[in-house]
Write a protein that holds these residues in place. Structure first.
Motif: not given
Length: 249
Positions: A168-187
């Protein structure tokens, strides 16, 4: 002379290709390391990298040139501006990659984190929860150290358990959720309104009390339409503007 190597993206054919390419390249530029080369690859090399036409690539580069992030010289090539101002206008066009790009190029400090009861004004987004995970971050301009915005994220607890605070000190939450946690974000649903700085915001952003700020709320949804994260961000009014572009078909 070696060239700067931009990240790759998967293009969404529902959005203008030049816009997606410009936002991806913008994020790569703003997130570069100090030792990275300033010279960009040629138009042809960048077009091949992103899988678009040279004409599309040229339009994307013009966008970045107009923003002041790059300079183009006949016969010499295209170069990243080392003194480029990070607090450029934020353009919303519905792309998750665009949201990630908008939040790149800043130094981020995690001020605090924990759990808290769901705020009353956010209850509609978390009807099945009594508590959410909370994160409070301050973002500053990499070059000047000047605070530009502070953000509070309210995240579902089961996702928070998989978040590394260092990310979270390197990336936006959006990127963390999508690319690290692996969530499929629709919108992501965005709301922006003008407000006056309260005492906490004035202190954190180093602006006068009651000075104009931009109050942003973004709700991130998964493919089932379930809200995963609500971001509440206060931007300095003298450093940001929001432009919404409507594309017709």
């Amino acid at each position: 002379m070696s060239s700067f190597a931009p990240d790759s993206i998967v293009l969404n054919r529902k959005l203008p290709l030049w816009y997606q390419v410009s936002q991806s390249l913008r994020a790569s530029i703003l997130g570069r390391s100090p030792q990275d080369p300033l010279r960009l690859p040629t138009e042809e090399q960048l077009a091949a990298h992103y899988g678009v036409s040279v004409l599309t690539m040229r339009q994307a580069l013009k966008e970045l040139e107009d923003e002041g992030l790059i300079s183009r010289y006949r016969r010499r090539g295209t170069f990243i501006e080392p003194s480029a101002i990070r607090g450029a206008p934020v353009r919303l066009l519905g792309s998750v990659d665009a949201i990630v790009a908008q939040q790149s190029g800043m130094t981020t400090e995690l001020l605090d984190h924990g759990t808290a009861p769901v705020p009353a004004e956010l209850a509609e987004y978390f009807p099945d929860l009594a508590e959410v995970a909370t994160y409070h971050r301050l973002r500053s301009d990499e070059k000047t150290g000047e605070p530009t915005n502070h953000a509070r994220n309210y995240v579902r607890p089961e996702l928070a358990r998989r978040i590394d605070h260092e990310d979270l000190t390197r990336w936006p939450m959006t990127r963390v959720l999508r690319d690290v946690v692996g969530v499929d974000i629709s919108r992501i649903s965005d709301t922006v309104e003008a407000r006056l700085a309260d005492p906490e915001t004035a202190r954190l952003l180093q602006v006068p009390l009651l000075s104009p700020i931009l109050h942003y709320t973004g709700i991130t949804y998964d493919t089932d339409g379930r809200p995963l994260d609500v971001a509440v961000i206060h931007y300095r009014g003298d450093r940001f503007s929001f432009t919404v572009t409507l594309e017709t078909t």
